[in-house]
Design a protein around this motif. Structure first.
Motif: not given
Length: 181
Positions: A49-53, A56-64, A87-92, A162-164
């Motif tokens: 959960t900590k990893d996913v959160t 998610t927060e990192a992506a939110a900061a870099m979303t246009l 990024y979506k493929a490697a995380t979500v 590692t991939a994420a």
């Protein structure tokens, strides 16, 4: 002979363990192992959960915004789209199967925990219903399965992480490149 029998019979009866006492050590061991496996599953779940959160927060900061993406030059928009897709493929997409399997296992684990509690309570009360040996064997098998699953999930989590992290670096580079323009 009758006196010997009357003397020996109570000794024999007292020397035989009751059904509960015969399983005392196995139930106590099961309880200890179950608690340790529960802690391992819970710890893994919290780490996942900590990893996913974090991702998610990192992506939110870099979303246009859509408007910002539309305003980009086509080659820049393509690079940003490629980075966000990777990024979506490697995380979500990569974390979803682990989360699903974990959630299914936790649901089953929670249901089976009632059996461990019943054995512990029965031991304390001095009376246990059903085939105690079979219950202990089934629940001990689940402890082994839980331990094996946490080991496998941990290895998969490290691989996905590692991939994420790599995809996050790619997204960050793409975001910095397009955000300046």
């Amino acid at each position: 002979m009758k006196k010997l029998l009357l003397f020996a019979l109570p000794l024999f009866l007292f020397s035989c363990k009751s059904g509960v006492d015969a399983h005392k050590a196995a139930i106590e061991e099961l309880g200890t192992n179950w608690d340790a496996a529960t802690a391992a599953v819970t710890g893994f779940s919290e780490g996942l959960t900590k990893d996913v959160t974090g991702y998610t927060e990192a992506a939110a900061a870099m979303t246009l915004s859509e408007d910002a993406v539309k305003a980009l030059k086509p080659d820049m928009a393509a690079k940003y789209a490629e980075a966000t897709a990777a990024y979506k493929a490697a995380t979500v997409d990569a974390y979803a199967p682990i989360q699903t399997e974990l959630n299914d296992f936790v649901t089953m684990w929670t249901e089976k925990a009632a059996g461990v509690t019943a054995l512990k309570d029965g031991l304390a009360a001095g009376k246990i219903e059903g085939d105690v040996a079979a219950q202990i064997a089934e629940l001990s098998g689940l402890v082994t399965q839980g331990t094996e699953k946490v080991t496998a999930w941990t290895a998969k989590q490290a691989e996905v992480k590692t991939a994420a992290d790599s995809a996050l670096g790619m997204l960050k580079s793409a975001y910095e490149m397009v955000a300046k323009k």
